[in-house]
Design a protein around this motif. Structure first.
Motif, PDB file in Angstrom:
ATOM      1  N   HIS A 144      26.644  37.285  64.104  1.00  0.00           N
ATOM      2  CA  HIS A 144      27.405  37.286  62.886  1.00  0.00           C
ATOM      3  C   HIS A 144      27.935  38.933  62.791  1.00  0.00           C
ATOM      4  CE1 HIS A 144      24.754  33.978  62.269  1.00  0.00           C
ATOM      5  NE2 HIS A 144      25.675  33.352  61.588  1.00  0.00           N
ATOM      6  N   SER A 145      26.894  39.992  63.003  1.00  0.00           N
ATOM      7  CA  SER A 145      27.337  41.424  62.736  1.00  0.00           C
ATOM      8  C   SER A 145      28.516  41.572  63.861  1.00  0.00           C
ATOM      9  CB  SER A 145      26.427  42.171  63.184  1.00  0.00           C
ATOM     10  OG  SER A 145      25.916  42.106  64.471  1.00  0.00           O
ATOM     11  N   ASN A 146      28.850  40.954  64.853  1.00  0.00           N
ATOM     12  CA  ASN A 146      29.871  41.287  66.013  1.00  0.00           C
ATOM     13  C   ASN A 146      31.230  40.630  65.289  1.00  0.00           C
ATOM     14  OD1 ASN A 146      28.487  42.617  68.026  1.00  0.00           O
ATOM     15  ND2 ASN A 146      27.900  40.850  68.916  1.00  0.00           N
ATOM     16  N   ALA A 147      30.932  39.395  64.724  1.00  0.00           N
ATOM     17  CA  ALA A 147      31.986  38.793  64.081  1.00  0.00           C
ATOM     18  C   ALA A 147      32.583  39.514  62.978  1.00  0.00           C
ATOM     19  CB  ALA A 147      31.681  37.261  63.779  1.00  0.00           C
ATOM     20  N   LEU A 148      31.648  39.973  62.084  1.00  0.00           N
ATOM     21  CA  LEU A 148      32.174  40.886  60.874  1.00  0.00           C
ATOM     22  C   LEU A 148      32.941  42.060  61.337  1.00  0.00           C
ATOM     23  CD1 LEU A 148      29.007  40.667  58.483  1.00  0.00           C
ATOM     24  CD2 LEU A 148      31.257  39.843  58.027  1.00  0.00           C
ATOM     25  N   SER A 149      32.449  42.604  62.437  1.00  0.00           N
ATOM     26  CA  SER A 149      33.179  43.868  62.909  1.00  0.00           C
ATOM     27  C   SER A 149      34.624  43.481  63.459  1.00  0.00           C
ATOM     28  CB  SER A 149      32.462  44.489  64.289  1.00  0.00           C
ATOM     29  OG  SER A 149      31.092  44.909  63.600  1.00  0.00           O
ATOM     30  N   VAL A 150      34.931  42.352  64.092  1.00  0.00           N
ATOM     31  CA  VAL A 150      36.055  41.913  64.547  1.00  0.00           C
ATOM     32  C   VAL A 150      36.935  41.487  63.306  1.00  0.00           C
ATOM     33  CG1 VAL A 150      37.165  39.867  65.924  1.00  0.00           C
ATOM     34  CG2 VAL A 150      35.297  40.985  66.744  1.00  0.00           C
ATOM     35  N   GLY A 161      24.696  43.591  55.395  1.00  0.00           N
ATOM     36  CA  GLY A 161      23.792  42.817  56.182  1.00  0.00           C
ATOM     37  C   GLY A 161      24.313  42.626  57.291  1.00  0.00           C
ATOM     38  N   ASP A 162      23.948  41.313  57.682  1.00  0.00           N
ATOM     39  CA  ASP A 162      24.411  40.786  59.084  1.00  0.00           C
ATOM     40  C   ASP A 162      25.390  39.768  59.047  1.00  0.00           C
ATOM     41  OD1 ASP A 162      22.628  38.912  58.289  1.00  0.00           O
ATOM     42  OD2 ASP A 162      21.708  38.632  60.454  1.00  0.00           O
ATOM     43  N   ARG A 163      25.746  39.397  57.665  1.00  0.00           N
ATOM     44  CA  ARG A 163      26.604  38.162  57.607  1.00  0.00           C
ATOM     45  C   ARG A 163      27.557  38.379  56.441  1.00  0.00           C
ATOM     46  NH1 ARG A 163      24.824  32.856  58.918  1.00  0.00           N
ATOM     47  NH2 ARG A 163      23.060  32.859  60.236  1.00  0.00           N
ATOM     48  N   ALA A 164      27.596  39.490  55.740  1.00  0.00           N
ATOM     49  CA  ALA A 164      28.398  39.648  54.418  1.00  0.00           C
ATOM     50  C   ALA A 164      29.303  40.879  54.853  1.00  0.00           C
ATOM     51  CB  ALA A 164      27.773  39.631  53.292  1.00  0.00           C
ATOM     52  N   MET A 165      30.432  40.817  54.116  1.00  0.00           N
ATOM     53  CA  MET A 165      31.271  42.076  53.857  1.00  0.00           C
ATOM     54  C   MET A 165      32.132  42.003  52.662  1.00  0.00           C
ATOM     55  SD  MET A 165      34.141  43.082  57.146  1.00  0.00           S
ATOM     56  CE  MET A 165      35.158  41.767  56.948  1.00  0.00           C
ATOM     57  N   GLU A 166      32.423  43.293  52.092  1.00  0.00           N
ATOM     58  CA  GLU A 166      33.094  43.651  50.914  1.00  0.00           C
ATOM     59  C   GLU A 166      34.323  44.333  51.284  1.00  0.00           C
ATOM     60  OE1 GLU A 166      29.779  43.580  47.540  1.00  0.00           O
ATOM     61  OE2 GLU A 166      30.577  45.486  48.179  1.00  0.00           O
ATOM     62  N   LYS A 223      38.438  27.653  58.932  1.00  0.00           N
ATOM     63  CA  LYS A 223      37.300  27.080  58.292  1.00  0.00           C
ATOM     64  C   LYS A 223      36.235  27.679  58.858  1.00  0.00           C
ATOM     65  CE  LYS A 223      35.241  22.816  56.753  1.00  0.00           C
ATOM     66  NZ  LYS A 223      35.348  21.337  56.674  1.00  0.00           N
ATOM     67  N   ASP A 224      36.102  27.694  60.221  1.00  0.00           N
ATOM     68  CA  ASP A 224      34.801  27.856  61.297  1.00  0.00           C
ATOM     69  C   ASP A 224      34.382  29.249  60.877  1.00  0.00           C
ATOM     70  OD1 ASP A 224      37.222  28.582  62.553  1.00  0.00           O
ATOM     71  OD2 ASP A 224      36.031  28.770  64.178  1.00  0.00           O
ATOM     72  N   LEU A 225      35.362  30.395  60.550  1.00  0.00           N
ATOM     73  CA  LEU A 225      34.976  31.550  60.291  1.00  0.00           C
ATOM     74  C   LEU A 225      34.208  31.678  58.880  1.00  0.00           C
ATOM     75  CD1 LEU A 225      37.949  33.592  62.150  1.00  0.00           C
ATOM     76  CD2 LEU A 225      35.600  32.997  62.868  1.00  0.00           C
ATOM     77  N   ARG A 226      34.916  30.922  57.988  1.00  0.00           N
ATOM     78  CA  ARG A 226      34.478  30.988  56.783  1.00  0.00           C
ATOM     79  C   ARG A 226      32.949  30.637  56.476  1.00  0.00           C
ATOM     80  NH1 ARG A 226      38.555  27.654  54.118  1.00  0.00           N
ATOM     81  NH2 ARG A 226      40.430  28.763  54.296  1.00  0.00           N
ATOM     82  N   GLU A 227      32.850  29.822  57.266  1.00  0.00           N
ATOM     83  CA  GLU A 227      31.308  29.143  57.354  1.00  0.00           C
ATOM     84  C   GLU A 227      30.198  30.119  58.119  1.00  0.00           C
ATOM     85  OE1 GLU A 227      31.888  25.317  59.189  1.00  0.00           O
ATOM     86  OE2 GLU A 227      32.462  24.424  57.465  1.00  0.00           O
ATOM     87  N   LEU A 228      30.793  30.909  58.965  1.00  0.00           N
ATOM     88  CA  LEU A 228      29.996  31.783  59.851  1.00  0.00           C
ATOM     89  C   LEU A 228      29.707  33.013  58.952  1.00  0.00           C
ATOM     90  CD1 LEU A 228      29.076  32.335  62.730  1.00  0.00           C
ATOM     91  CD2 LEU A 228      31.155  33.586  63.120  1.00  0.00           C
TER      92      LEU A 228
END
Length: 502
Positions: free
Chosen positions: A155-161, A179-184, A206-211
């Motif tokens: 999740h943290s890697n996905a947020l960085s990307v 945290g490890d799942r949220a971003m503003e 959609k799959d990224l929204r769920e991630l």
């Protein structure tokens, strides 16, 4: 021959590489403004349309010297030329006009201005936001799929990307990972920035929204420290007091002020959050002990209503109580970005010219008042920061205008206004139906419209599917036998693109 004169000769003779070789080796502080201008000229001439690097280098050389070269035709032309080949047609037009003012009648400048005006009128942008966003999400999905789905850092890697991908689309947007799942995502300086960010999120797979969870706007803080840091200095905010009026005016009081405005800006974002702060459109004023001891013309009216400082302070709260106090006075809090985009403001204007497009308006509604204000207050060749930012990002901002047979409603203005509104609503539904069929319903944001003495208006931002939307609108006006209809951008210099005309 001195170096500067030699560079001018090389440029005149088309030996641009010689100019670059001679001037690039000099330290920046060793080059004069004239040398920078000649080097920029060489970059501009070496650049190829569609390849931005050299034009961007020329621009960076020229921008710092605008005051130095005030009134200089060559400088303005070179600056405008760089903007033109960077697809910044609005800013290019602004500076070509300055070049023309410095050398009236110059045919090269007039030719470039005509090209800019045509580009700004057309609005089927060369770079569309929809294409950029679609490509970005494809790349982001591929990069995230490289990670093991069982990896604890997924999740943290996905947020960085994702943060890097959004930054490519909107370079001035800062992303804050929580945290490890949220971003503003920071909301930006204007509501138009939020429209663009919302479009980016609407196109998110959609799959990224769920991630991961991504929201627009910095949230209010539940625990605000008693000190604030700015430019390596610490400021104590415990002595500040706040008065909130019933019409969303906030007076900030301190016995003495020694804090820069940036401290207050950060404090209010911490207290209210970005979206609530923008949505409530608070008015701010300042007061100190001098305003009670020796009031003057600059003392705010709210303070003048109190007999004494002590009486005023009884009605004030500290920073910890400001949010609750504002809510008790009618402030709407906890607003989501998507809901904020649907908040509308009404406006009334004195009709300037009944037969002129957009000059005949007397009443209107909009959810992007800054865009309307910029258009109404601008002149033909002014800089338009909001429009330029939208254009830069591949968003077409404009309006449909149309007339109806006013003779049918000459005795009943309410019936005339109802028919204008009815046609606007039908047009919206007609366009949305076509876009839904193509699964492209997010490609347009309707901003509401206006009623004029001769025309009705429907305002919008288009992120993609430009020609589909234009053709659909044209089809609608033809089917409904509208006497006149067309499209225009929110720039006074742009031409009206006519769909139908009797």
């Amino acid at each position: 021959m001195e170096l500067l004169e030699q560079c001018k000769t090389w440029n005149d003779d088309g030996e641009y590489e010689s100019v670059v070789d001679a001037l690039e080796i000099l330290p920046e502080n060793a080059r004069t403004p004239e040398m920078d201008s000649e080097l920029a000229r060489a970059y501009n001439n070496l650049g190829e349309p569609g390849e931005y690097k050299l034009f961007a280098q020329a621009l960076e050389l020229l921008k710092p010297h605008e005051e130095y070269f005030r009134g200089n035709h060559k400088y303005y032309f070179r600056l405008a030329y760089s903007y033109y080949y960077l697809d910044e047609d609005g800013l290019a037009l602004h500076y070509f006009k300055k070049a023309l003012d410095s050398k009236p009648g110059d045919s090269d400048t007039i030719e470039m201005m005509t090209s800019c005006a045509d580009m700004l009128s057309e609005s089927d942008l060369r770079i569309k936001m929809s294409d950029r966003v679609s490509s970005m999400w494809e790349d982001v999905s591929k990069d995230i799929n490289k990670y093991n789905k069982l990896d604890k850092d997924l999740h943290s890697n996905a947020l960085s990307v994702i943060a890097n991908g959004i930054k490519e689309i909107s370079q001035k947007t800062d992303a804050h990972i929580i945290g490890d799942r949220a971003m503003e995502l920071e909301a930006g300086d204007d509501k138009s920035d939020i429209f663009m960010l919302q479009y980016i999120l609407d196109r998110m797979p959609k799959d990224l929204r769920e991630l991961v969870d991504i929201k627009i706007g910095i949230s209010p803080k539940s625990d605000i420290p008693s000190t604030s840091f700015f430019n390596d200095r610490e400021y104590d905010i415990t002595g500040l007091r706040f008065f909130v009026s019933d019409d969303r005016q906030i007076v900030i009081y301190a016995d003495e002020f020694d804090m820069p405005l940036e401290v207050f800006e950060k404090l209010f974002i911490d207290i209210f959050g970005e979206i609530d702060l923008m949505a409530n459109d608070f008015e701010f004023d300042f007061a100190d002990i001098e305003d009670f001891d020796s009031p003057n013309d600059e003392t705010c009216e709210i303070v003048l209503k109190f007999k004494s400082r002590e009486e005023f302070l009884k009605e004030c709260v500290d920073y910890r109580g400001l949010r609750a106090c504002a809510e008790s006075k009618g402030a709407r809090l906890g607003i989501k970005a998507k809901d904020y985009l649907k908040m509308y403001s009404g406006y009334q204007l004195p009709s300037v010219a009944e037969d002129e497009i957009r000059e005949d308006i007397y009443t209107g509604t909009t959810c992007l008042p800054s865009l309307i204000s910029e258009y109404m207050s601008s002149n033909l060749f002014d800089k338009m920061p909001i429009m330029d930012e939208l254009y830069r990002n591949g968003v077409a901002a404009g309006f449909f205008c149309f007339s109806i047979d006013k003779k049918k409603y000459s005795d009943d203005m309410l019936e005339y206004e109802f028919e204008i509104m009815n046609l606007r609503n039908q047009l919206i539904e007609y366009i949305m139906k076509r876009l839904r069929e193509k699964n492209r319903e997010h490609d347009i944001a309707f901003l509401e419209g206006a009623t004029g003495k001769k025309y009705g208006y429907l305002d919008f931002l288009i992120f993609g599917s430009f020609m589909l939307i234009m053709n659909t609108a044209c089809d609608f006006f033809e089917k409904n036998k509208i006497p006149f209809a067309g499209y225009k951008t929110f720039r006074k210099i742009s031409k009206i693109i006519t769909f139908v005309e009797e």
